[in-house]
Design an enzyme around this catalytic site. Structure first.
Site, PDB file in Angstrom:
ATOM      1  N   CYS A   1     -22.247   0.032  27.274  1.00  0.00           N
ATOM      2  CA  CYS A   1     -22.032  -1.261  27.902  1.00  0.00           C
ATOM      3  C   CYS A   1     -22.275  -2.383  26.897  1.00  0.00           C
ATOM      4  O   CYS A   1     -23.097  -2.259  25.989  1.00  0.00           O
ATOM      5  CB  CYS A   1     -22.907  -1.468  29.120  1.00  0.00           C
ATOM      6  SG  CYS A   1     -22.712  -0.233  30.411  1.00  0.00           S
TER       7      CYS A   1
ATOM      8  N   ARG B   1     -18.170  -0.463  23.149  1.00  0.00           N
ATOM      9  CA  ARG B   1     -19.365  -0.004  23.845  1.00  0.00           C
ATOM     10  C   ARG B   1     -19.067   0.429  25.270  1.00  0.00           C
ATOM     11  O   ARG B   1     -19.924   1.031  25.923  1.00  0.00           O
ATOM     12  CB  ARG B   1     -20.430  -1.106  23.853  1.00  0.00           C
ATOM     13  CG  ARG B   1     -20.988  -1.447  22.490  1.00  0.00           C
ATOM     14  CD  ARG B   1     -22.086  -2.478  22.605  1.00  0.00           C
ATOM     15  NE  ARG B   1     -23.224  -1.977  23.348  1.00  0.00           N
ATOM     16  CZ  ARG B   1     -24.291  -1.407  22.806  1.00  0.00           C
ATOM     17  NH1 ARG B   1     -24.356  -1.250  21.500  1.00  0.00           N
ATOM     18  NH2 ARG B   1     -25.282  -0.987  23.552  1.00  0.00           N
TER      19      ARG B   1
ATOM     20  N   TRP C   1     -19.497   0.817  30.574  1.00  0.00           N
ATOM     21  CA  TRP C   1     -19.332   2.266  30.459  1.00  0.00           C
ATOM     22  C   TRP C   1     -20.117   2.864  31.621  1.00  0.00           C
ATOM     23  O   TRP C   1     -21.337   2.749  31.688  1.00  0.00           O
ATOM     24  CB  TRP C   1     -19.869   2.767  29.128  1.00  0.00           C
ATOM     25  CG  TRP C   1     -19.578   4.206  28.826  1.00  0.00           C
ATOM     26  CD1 TRP C   1     -18.442   4.725  28.285  1.00  0.00           C
ATOM     27  CD2 TRP C   1     -20.447   5.314  29.044  1.00  0.00           C
ATOM     28  NE1 TRP C   1     -18.551   6.080  28.146  1.00  0.00           N
ATOM     29  CE2 TRP C   1     -19.776   6.478  28.608  1.00  0.00           C
ATOM     30  CE3 TRP C   1     -21.732   5.441  29.561  1.00  0.00           C
ATOM     31  CZ2 TRP C   1     -20.334   7.742  28.667  1.00  0.00           C
ATOM     32  CZ3 TRP C   1     -22.309   6.718  29.630  1.00  0.00           C
ATOM     33  CH2 TRP C   1     -21.602   7.843  29.182  1.00  0.00           C
TER      34      TRP C   1
ATOM     35  N   ASN D   1     -27.360  -3.553  30.870  1.00  0.00           N
ATOM     36  CA  ASN D   1     -27.101  -2.335  30.106  1.00  0.00           C
ATOM     37  C   ASN D   1     -28.336  -1.463  30.251  1.00  0.00           C
ATOM     38  O   ASN D   1     -29.457  -1.925  30.042  1.00  0.00           O
ATOM     39  CB  ASN D   1     -26.854  -2.669  28.638  1.00  0.00           C
ATOM     40  CG  ASN D   1     -26.638  -1.435  27.777  1.00  0.00           C
ATOM     41  OD1 ASN D   1     -26.372  -0.350  28.296  1.00  0.00           O
ATOM     42  ND2 ASN D   1     -26.750  -1.598  26.477  1.00  0.00           N
ATOM     43  N   GLY D   2     -28.155  -0.183  30.621  1.00  0.00           N
ATOM     44  CA  GLY D   2     -29.297   0.711  30.773  1.00  0.00           C
ATOM     45  C   GLY D   2     -29.233   1.468  32.080  1.00  0.00           C
ATOM     46  O   GLY D   2     -28.211   1.481  32.773  1.00  0.00           O
TER      47      GLY D   2
ATOM     48  N   GLU E   1     -18.388  18.956  12.203  1.00  0.00           N
ATOM     49  CA  GLU E   1     -17.964  17.558  12.255  1.00  0.00           C
ATOM     50  C   GLU E   1     -16.442  17.442  12.382  1.00  0.00           C
ATOM     51  O   GLU E   1     -15.938  16.599  13.136  1.00  0.00           O
ATOM     52  CB  GLU E   1     -18.455  16.818  11.007  1.00  0.00           C
ATOM     53  CG  GLU E   1     -18.012  15.373  10.897  1.00  0.00           C
ATOM     54  CD  GLU E   1     -18.518  14.470  11.996  1.00  0.00           C
ATOM     55  OE1 GLU E   1     -18.032  13.326  12.092  1.00  0.00           O
ATOM     56  OE2 GLU E   1     -19.387  14.895  12.793  1.00  0.00           O
TER      57      GLU E   1
ATOM     58  N   LYS F   1     -14.591  15.563  15.482  1.00  0.00           N
ATOM     59  CA  LYS F   1     -13.663  14.455  15.304  1.00  0.00           C
ATOM     60  C   LYS F   1     -12.347  14.726  16.037  1.00  0.00           C
ATOM     61  O   LYS F   1     -11.801  13.842  16.690  1.00  0.00           O
ATOM     62  CB  LYS F   1     -13.375  14.233  13.813  1.00  0.00           C
ATOM     63  CG  LYS F   1     -14.456  13.497  13.069  1.00  0.00           C
ATOM     64  CD  LYS F   1     -14.558  12.049  13.538  1.00  0.00           C
ATOM     65  CE  LYS F   1     -15.964  11.514  13.299  1.00  0.00           C
ATOM     66  NZ  LYS F   1     -16.972  12.024  14.213  1.00  0.00           N
TER      67      LYS F   1
ATOM     68  N   GLU G   1     -12.902  14.552  19.851  1.00  0.00           N
ATOM     69  CA  GLU G   1     -13.273  13.209  20.291  1.00  0.00           C
ATOM     70  C   GLU G   1     -12.059  12.315  20.489  1.00  0.00           C
ATOM     71  O   GLU G   1     -11.968  11.607  21.501  1.00  0.00           O
ATOM     72  CB  GLU G   1     -14.169  12.539  19.238  1.00  0.00           C
ATOM     73  CG  GLU G   1     -15.633  12.836  19.346  1.00  0.00           C
ATOM     74  CD  GLU G   1     -16.422  12.055  18.312  1.00  0.00           C
ATOM     75  OE1 GLU G   1     -17.447  11.485  18.682  1.00  0.00           O
ATOM     76  OE2 GLU G   1     -16.006  12.000  17.136  1.00  0.00           O
TER      77      GLU G   1
ATOM     78  N   HIS H   1     -17.955  38.089  15.036  1.00  0.00           N
ATOM     79  CA  HIS H   1     -18.870  38.321  16.148  1.00  0.00           C
ATOM     80  C   HIS H   1     -18.382  37.679  17.443  1.00  0.00           C
ATOM     81  O   HIS H   1     -19.180  37.340  18.314  1.00  0.00           O
ATOM     82  CB  HIS H   1     -20.266  37.791  15.799  1.00  0.00           C
ATOM     83  CG  HIS H   1     -20.897  38.530  14.663  1.00  0.00           C
ATOM     84  ND1 HIS H   1     -21.640  39.670  14.831  1.00  0.00           N
ATOM     85  CD2 HIS H   1     -20.860  38.291  13.322  1.00  0.00           C
ATOM     86  CE1 HIS H   1     -22.062  40.103  13.654  1.00  0.00           C
ATOM     87  NE2 HIS H   1     -21.597  39.288  12.720  1.00  0.00           N
TER      88      HIS H   1
ATOM     89  N   LYS I   1     -19.705   3.936  21.913  1.00  0.00           N
ATOM     90  CA  LYS I   1     -20.171   3.993  20.535  1.00  0.00           C
ATOM     91  C   LYS I   1     -21.646   4.318  20.440  1.00  0.00           C
ATOM     92  O   LYS I   1     -22.075   5.139  19.631  1.00  0.00           O
ATOM     93  CB  LYS I   1     -19.885   2.648  19.854  1.00  0.00           C
ATOM     94  CG  LYS I   1     -20.321   2.594  18.386  1.00  0.00           C
ATOM     95  CD  LYS I   1     -19.525   3.565  17.547  1.00  0.00           C
ATOM     96  CE  LYS I   1     -19.903   3.501  16.091  1.00  0.00           C
ATOM     97  NZ  LYS I   1     -19.246   4.542  15.304  1.00  0.00           N
TER      98      LYS I   1
END
Length: 610
Positions: free
Chosen positions: A2, A27, A75, A99-100, A483, A487, A490, A506, A605
């Site tokens: 947010c 955000r 968000w 926000n929170g 990573e 990416k 995402e 395996h 983010k």
């Protein structure tokens, strides 16, 4: 998560709020809204579901004008994305943005409903507005009502509040979520992140947990929740406002990939000794004697930063010869870790505001460990609360998928490893000089990798229609495989998994067929023959192999479907060079699939709530 923006001053607040929200949209982008107090003194709220463009269209042509206002981009945490759940929330004579997460909102909500109040949303935020309003109806002023409310709620918050009774005032409060105050001339701002106000001012105050700020055009007064005055020395932000713009690139992510040589250079700057045979960390803040006495290191992080932590483990154990344990922050905080006073806990966080990482810090400090933070944001919560800090100096990273923040984290860990090795005597001067020389060449090598973008863009056209990918790496390159997979999923929404290459037999080998491209990271190191064997196992099962190899490679190159060539460096810096092509591959596949690269669905983010 947010984004919050607020303005009080002589200018029209509306375009300033919209501009700030545009810079904060990374955000959160489920909904957006503003609350302003026009000259008539009555709060006006405009909200819209979806991205900021919808809000802009909603207010276009309304000729809104006010000198005080707050804005929010959301968000979703409590309540689905919708107009009723969008911020700001207005109750009575006040409106607020938040926000929170308020952890006890259900019990508070039940009590308020029991008092006859009607809730218009599913959010925890509306409870805060109703509490403030109920205290004002009992005779309190808005500031006193806010303070009383803060004593009732449990959880994390950054708040911006406006009230019709005080039309030239913004009230702000912070606990466990980022909130900064921007200081102007005859005007002041609040924001959840610096880019929102960077075009307006570079002079800021970072609020600490448990603080309340009262902003008028000419003054900012900061106190604790119980009313004790707090003095803050303003910080001057060195970032140039242009750094937060796209500068001609199609997406922030692409711009930030190309900024990596500069970001790496800035991170190295001032950290190499004049003799160029060692490292100095002037901002570290933890004594040499303390570091010499360390018997174990825990590195704690989330997401991409956790991948950097895994690379850091290889570096530190190989060069400084200290045992290292790596944890995901959300697991570390709940597993009652064994921590001794001679242990060092390293936190890695781009924003310095990641909720799980901050909670892990509190756990480590409570158990007596020294805490070192690797962070990109000067003055962030993690940087201020830890015993020591190494800043990555990557500048603002707007794209949700981390690129330059990740590679500068690797560089910061490399610097720290050399510093630790020279303190503890595990690296002699000649070895340190070679490691430092390799580091100084790194920005130029990254520039060479950037030159491969056109070829990777063409390659992406061959693979963007696939729905599943597998990434394989060994040793210090295994975290880079993780990573690369992250990416891709995402930003392109393609299912991607990563494995240590030796684990393929395996289980994952059962997935191999012509519809499963496999990215093999195969630098010319001591494990090259092992990765070659894994690549051939994939080809033997009709798999499609994209190999990342060193220059002059012939063995793998002649036997796979596609090759990405990476220039040589030492094994501890090679992860930086192999990460960059994977960023390009994910980016160009996502663009071809029509995905929102900078703001992928369901992601924000900075994860500032648990």
């Amino acid at each position: 998560m947010c984004g919050i923006i607020g303005y009080v001053g002589p200018r029209n607040a509306v375009p300033l709020l919209i501009d700030g929200l545009r810079r904060l949209e990374y955000r959160g982008y489920d909904s957006a809204g503003i609350a302003i107090i026009p000259d008539g003194g009555k709060i006006l709220v405009e909200r819209n579901q979806g991205k900021l463009a919808g809000l802009e269209a909603l207010i276009d042509g309304k000729n809104l004008d006010a000198h005080t206002g707050i804005g929010h981009t959301r968000w979703a945490t409590h309540g689905r994305p919708s107009v009723p759940n969008a911020h700001p929330h207005r109750v009575g004579r006040i409106a607020l943005v938040h926000n929170g997460i308020i952890e006890n909102y259900l019990s508070l909500r039940e009590a308020l409903v029991g008092q006859g109040r009607t809730m218009a949303s599913e959010t925890d935020t509306e409870v805060i507005a109703h509490l403030i309003d109920s205290h004002m109806q009992a005779g309190m002023g808005v500031e006193a009502a806010l303070r009383k409310t803060l004593g009732q709620v449990h959880g994390a918050y950054a708040l911006g509040v406006v009230c019709e009774d005080t039309p030239d005032v913004i009230y702000a409060a912070k606990k466990a979520c980022p909130l900064v105050v921007g200081l102007g001339k005859g005007e002041n701002f609040i924001a959840s992140d610096i880019p929102a106000i960077l075009a307006q001012t570079r002079e800021v105050i970072y609020l600490d947990d448990g603080e309340v700020a009262v902003l008028t055009p000419d003054k900012v007064h900061v106190t604790t929740v119980d009313g004790r005055a707090v003095q803050h020395t303003p910080d001057i932000i060195s970032w140039n406002p242009v750094m937060a713009e796209k500068a001609g690139y199609k997406h922030f992510m692409l711009k930030e990939i190309h900024e990596q040589p500069t970001a790496i250079t800035d991170t190295i700057l001032g950290c190499i000794t004049p003799e160029r045979d060692g490292v100095t960390l002037p901002e570290l803040g933890i004594s040499a004697d303390t570091l010499k006495a360390v018997t174990k290191i825990n590195i704690v992080a989330c997401g991409t930063s956790w991948h950097a932590a895994l690379v850091g483990k290889y570096m530190i154990e190989a060069l400084a010869r200290i045992p290292v344990e790596v944890d995901i922050a959300s697991e570390y905080r709940y597993r009652d870790p064994i921590i001794q006073p001679d242990h060092l806990v390293i936190l890695i966080t781009q924003s310095g505001e990641t909720a799980d990482t901050l909670a892990a810090m509190a756990e480590a400090k409570d158990k007596g460990a020294k805490v070192l933070t690797v962070c990109n944001v000067v003055g962030s919560s993690a940087a201020r609360a830890s015993h020591g800090v190494i800043y990555t100096h990557a500048g603002p990273e707007i794209g949700v998928a981390s690129t330059k923040a990740f590679t500068t984290q690797l560089v910061a860990l490399y610097l720290f490893t050399i510093y630790l090795g020279q303190l503890r005597g595990t690296l002699d001067a000649d070895t340190r000089a070679r490691l430092v020389a390799d580091l100084t060449r790194l920005p130029r090598l990254v520039e060479r990798v950037l030159g491969h973008e056109p070829a990777i863009q063409v390659m992406a056209k061959r693979y963007f229609r696939y729905t599943d990918f597998l990434f394989l790496g060994r040793g210090i390159q295994f975290p880079i495989a993780l990573e690369g997979a992250l990416k891709l999923k995402e930003i392109s929404y393609i299912h991607a998994e990563a494995y240590a290459a030796g684990e393929m037999k395996h289980g994952p080998i059962a997935l191999i067929d012509e519809n499963m491209p496999v990215v093999c990271i195969a630098p010319p190191d001591r494990l090259y023959d092992k990765v070659l064997s894994n690549a051939l196992e994939v080809k033997a099962r009709d798999g499609v192999v994209i190999a990342m190899v060193g220059e002059n490679d012939t063995e793998i190159t002649s036997r796979v479907d596609d090759v990405i060539v990476v220039p040589p460096s030492n094994e501890f810096l090679a992860p930086v060079l192999y990460a960059v092509p994977l960023q390009f591959l994910a980016y160009h596949i996502a663009v071809l699939r029509g995905c929102d690269v900078d703001q992928p669905r369901n992601l924000a983010k900075s994860v500032t709530v648990e």
